[in-house]
Design a protein around this motif. Structure first.
Motif, PDB file in Angstrom:
ATOM      1  N   GLY A 172     -66.889  -6.959  27.384  1.00 48.65           N
ATOM      2  CA  GLY A 172     -67.557  -6.586  28.623  1.00 48.65           C
ATOM      3  C   GLY A 172     -66.729  -5.730  29.554  1.00 48.65           C
ATOM      4  N   GLY A 173     -65.519  -5.402  29.161  1.00 49.17           N
ATOM      5  CA  GLY A 173     -64.685  -4.543  30.004  1.00 49.17           C
ATOM      6  C   GLY A 173     -65.143  -3.100  29.892  1.00 49.17           C
ATOM      7  N   GLU A 174     -64.973  -2.375  30.959  1.00 47.76           N
ATOM      8  CA  GLU A 174     -65.359  -0.979  30.952  1.00 47.76           C
ATOM      9  C   GLU A 174     -64.213  -0.127  30.430  1.00 47.76           C
ATOM     10  OE1 GLU A 174     -68.364   0.471  31.706  1.00 47.76           O
ATOM     11  OE2 GLU A 174     -69.071  -1.577  31.775  1.00 47.76           O
ATOM     12  N   SER A 175     -64.424   0.503  29.312  1.00 52.55           N
ATOM     13  CA  SER A 175     -63.438   1.422  28.768  1.00 52.55           C
ATOM     14  C   SER A 175     -64.142   2.710  28.394  1.00 52.55           C
ATOM     15  CB  SER A 175     -62.740   0.809  27.561  1.00 52.55           C
ATOM     16  OG  SER A 175     -61.739   1.667  27.105  1.00 52.55           O
ATOM     17  N   LEU A 176     -64.972   3.161  29.284  1.00 60.21           N
ATOM     18  CA  LEU A 176     -65.771   4.347  29.001  1.00 60.21           C
ATOM     19  C   LEU A 176     -64.953   5.619  28.981  1.00 60.21           C
ATOM     20  CD1 LEU A 176     -68.944   3.552  31.123  1.00 60.21           C
ATOM     21  CD2 LEU A 176     -68.664   3.365  28.659  1.00 60.21           C
ATOM     22  N   THR A 177     -63.726   5.574  29.474  1.00 63.71           N
ATOM     23  CA  THR A 177     -62.928   6.795  29.546  1.00 63.71           C
ATOM     24  C   THR A 177     -62.022   6.974  28.341  1.00 63.71           C
ATOM     25  OG1 THR A 177     -61.155   5.731  30.778  1.00 63.71           O
ATOM     26  CG2 THR A 177     -62.930   6.735  32.060  1.00 63.71           C
ATOM     27  N   LYS A 178     -62.084   6.093  27.375  1.00 59.71           N
ATOM     28  CA  LYS A 178     -61.207   6.249  26.213  1.00 59.71           C
ATOM     29  C   LYS A 178     -61.505   7.576  25.525  1.00 59.71           C
ATOM     30  CE  LYS A 178     -63.914   4.050  22.578  1.00 59.71           C
ATOM     31  NZ  LYS A 178     -63.983   2.980  21.621  1.00 59.71           N
ATOM     32  N   GLY A 179     -60.443   8.209  25.044  1.00 56.19           N
ATOM     33  CA  GLY A 179     -60.597   9.480  24.353  1.00 56.19           C
ATOM     34  C   GLY A 179     -60.759  10.668  25.273  1.00 56.19           C
ATOM     35  N   VAL A 180     -60.589  10.485  26.579  1.00 57.77           N
ATOM     36  CA  VAL A 180     -60.769  11.578  27.537  1.00 57.77           C
ATOM     37  C   VAL A 180     -59.591  11.627  28.499  1.00 57.77           C
ATOM     38  CG1 VAL A 180     -62.224  12.514  29.387  1.00 57.77           C
ATOM     39  CG2 VAL A 180     -63.288  11.351  27.461  1.00 57.77           C
ATOM     40  N   SER A 181     -59.116  12.827  28.759  1.00 58.37           N
ATOM     41  CA  SER A 181     -58.155  13.036  29.839  1.00 58.37           C
ATOM     42  C   SER A 181     -58.535  14.330  30.543  1.00 58.37           C
ATOM     43  CB  SER A 181     -56.715  13.098  29.316  1.00 58.37           C
ATOM     44  OG  SER A 181     -56.526  14.254  28.531  1.00 58.37           O
ATOM     45  N   GLU A 221     -73.685  11.640  24.723  1.00 58.92           N
ATOM     46  CA  GLU A 221     -75.071  12.109  24.629  1.00 58.92           C
ATOM     47  C   GLU A 221     -75.276  13.083  23.473  1.00 58.92           C
ATOM     48  OE1 GLU A 221     -76.478  13.888  28.277  1.00 58.92           O
ATOM     49  OE2 GLU A 221     -75.536  12.336  29.493  1.00 58.92           O
ATOM     50  N   VAL A 222     -74.201  13.682  22.978  1.00 60.81           N
ATOM     51  CA  VAL A 222     -74.299  14.738  21.971  1.00 60.81           C
ATOM     52  C   VAL A 222     -74.591  14.127  20.597  1.00 60.81           C
ATOM     53  CG1 VAL A 222     -73.028  16.592  20.802  1.00 60.81           C
ATOM     54  CG2 VAL A 222     -72.766  16.244  23.275  1.00 60.81           C
ATOM     55  N   PRO A 223     -75.620  14.661  19.917  1.00 62.43           N
ATOM     56  CA  PRO A 223     -75.926  14.174  18.568  1.00 62.43           C
ATOM     57  C   PRO A 223     -74.718  14.343  17.639  1.00 62.43           C
ATOM     58  CG  PRO A 223     -77.679  15.610  19.368  1.00 62.43           C
ATOM     59  CD  PRO A 223     -76.542  15.705  20.347  1.00 62.43           C
ATOM     60  N   HIS A 224     -74.527  13.409  16.741  1.00 63.93           N
ATOM     61  CA  HIS A 224     -73.475  13.400  15.724  1.00 63.93           C
ATOM     62  C   HIS A 224     -72.094  13.025  16.260  1.00 63.93           C
ATOM     63  CE1 HIS A 224     -76.533  15.024  13.141  1.00 63.93           C
ATOM     64  NE2 HIS A 224     -76.655  16.076  13.924  1.00 63.93           N
ATOM     65  N   VAL A 225     -71.987  12.748  17.567  1.00 55.10           N
ATOM     66  CA  VAL A 225     -70.754  12.145  18.081  1.00 55.10           C
ATOM     67  C   VAL A 225     -70.973  10.648  17.978  1.00 55.10           C
ATOM     68  CG1 VAL A 225     -69.303  11.739  20.110  1.00 55.10           C
ATOM     69  CG2 VAL A 225     -70.158  14.045  19.639  1.00 55.10           C
ATOM     70  N   LEU A 226     -70.232  10.017  17.069  1.00 60.00           N
ATOM     71  CA  LEU A 226     -70.424   8.591  16.841  1.00 60.00           C
ATOM     72  C   LEU A 226     -69.659   7.746  17.849  1.00 60.00           C
ATOM     73  CD1 LEU A 226     -70.220   8.458  12.948  1.00 60.00           C
ATOM     74  CD2 LEU A 226     -72.254   8.521  14.406  1.00 60.00           C
ATOM     75  N   GLY A 227     -68.531   8.237  18.268  1.00 59.89           N
ATOM     76  CA  GLY A 227     -67.736   7.469  19.213  1.00 59.89           C
ATOM     77  C   GLY A 227     -66.597   8.287  19.766  1.00 59.89           C
ATOM     78  N   MET A 228     -65.941   7.697  20.720  1.00 64.38           N
ATOM     79  CA  MET A 228     -64.779   8.316  21.333  1.00 64.38           C
ATOM     80  C   MET A 228     -63.550   7.681  20.706  1.00 64.38           C
ATOM     81  SD  MET A 228     -66.413  10.219  23.458  1.00 64.38           S
ATOM     82  CE  MET A 228     -65.133  10.836  24.528  1.00 64.38           C
ATOM     83  N   ASN A 230     -61.149  21.040  25.528  1.00 67.80           N
ATOM     84  CA  ASN A 230     -60.451  20.927  24.256  1.00 67.80           C
ATOM     85  C   ASN A 230     -61.016  19.714  23.531  1.00 67.80           C
ATOM     86  OD1 ASN A 230     -58.521  23.052  24.891  1.00 67.80           O
ATOM     87  ND2 ASN A 230     -57.733  21.593  26.384  1.00 67.80           N
ATOM     88  N   LEU A 231     -61.645  19.968  22.386  1.00 71.40           N
ATOM     89  CA  LEU A 231     -62.250  18.884  21.606  1.00 71.40           C
ATOM     90  C   LEU A 231     -61.418  18.655  20.354  1.00 71.40           C
ATOM     91  CD1 LEU A 231     -64.689  16.936  21.412  1.00 71.40           C
ATOM     92  CD2 LEU A 231     -65.781  18.664  19.980  1.00 71.40           C
ATOM     93  N   ARG A 232     -60.998  17.431  20.192  1.00 69.97           N
ATOM     94  CA  ARG A 232     -60.221  17.053  19.008  1.00 69.97           C
ATOM     95  C   ARG A 232     -61.083  16.125  18.168  1.00 69.97           C
ATOM     96  NH1 ARG A 232     -54.606  15.955  17.569  1.00 69.97           N
ATOM     97  NH2 ARG A 232     -54.589  14.152  16.180  1.00 69.97           N
ATOM     98  N   ILE A 233     -61.306  16.514  16.905  1.00 69.88           N
ATOM     99  CA  ILE A 233     -62.033  15.669  15.971  1.00 69.88           C
ATOM    100  C   ILE A 233     -60.991  14.749  15.340  1.00 69.88           C
ATOM    101  CG2 ILE A 233     -63.555  15.567  13.967  1.00 69.88           C
ATOM    102  CD1 ILE A 233     -64.764  17.183  16.319  1.00 69.88           C
ATOM    103  N   ASP A 234     -61.028  13.460  15.695  1.00 72.63           N
ATOM    104  CA  ASP A 234     -60.033  12.513  15.211  1.00 72.63           C
ATOM    105  C   ASP A 234     -60.443  11.826  13.915  1.00 72.63           C
ATOM    106  OD1 ASP A 234     -57.820  12.745  16.825  1.00 72.63           O
ATOM    107  OD2 ASP A 234     -58.546  11.313  18.304  1.00 72.63           O
TER     108      ASP A 234
END
Length: 174
Positions: free
Chosen positions: A87-96, A67-74, A146-150
């Protein structure tokens, strides 16, 4: 006692009340039942619990972060991207998520941001939105984020990279 759990870790939120006990060892079971039915609901201890899998917490965090502006993706691996495209759900990528000893949540997020945006502002926005969504949806307290800019790319570069991956997947199928 009412509590919430995250992967078998209880988060106690409400006070526990003790039930009255029957002290007579000679009391018949019918009398015990009668005595217990005369108790108010407030006098009985309940064993209610609410449990969240880590996947649910991770999904809420990922959706809030998007939802945050300027976050293009995880940031995830290629397999996550392929799953999403089919069509698979991978909404949790980039999060632990991790649960602390005091039953709060530490969130680790990896993102791709838009070139030209100010990363500290994005970090503050992510912290605000994620904390609000987790509290509103689960009642859980966030101990830290903890936010990591990859990666940093332009919107056009990001869209083009996604298009290239999709095109290569389509070529592999045909």
């Amino acid at each position: 006692m009412t509590s919430a759990q995250i992967n078998d870790t209880k988060v106690d939120d409400l006070e526990t009340t003790e039930a009255e006990t029957v002290n007579s060892a000679d009391a018949e079971s019918e009398e015990v039942v009668a005595d217990l039915t005369d108790l108010d609901d407030d006098d009985l201890t309940s064993e209610d619990s609410l449990t969240y899998s880590n996947g649910v917490i991770e999904k809420i965090v990922a959706m809030a972060t998007r939802e945050v502006p300027h976050v293009l993706g995880m940031k995830g691996n290629l397999m996550h991207f392929v799953q999403e495209q089919f069509g698979g759900e991978s909404l949790t990528k980039g999060v632990s998520v991790e649960v602390t000893d005091d039953n709060r949540v530490v969130v680790n997020i990896s993102v791709i941001i838009e070139y030209g945006s100010y990363a500290p502002d994005i970090f503050e926005d992510v912290k605000k939105v994620v904390t609000e969504r987790l509290a509103a949806m689960t009642g859980l307290e966030v101990a830290g984020i903890n936010l990591r800019i990859d990666d940093v790319v332009t919107r056009d570069e990001y869209a083009e990279s996604q298009k290239r991956v999709l095109d290569s997947l389509k070529d592999d199928e045909g």
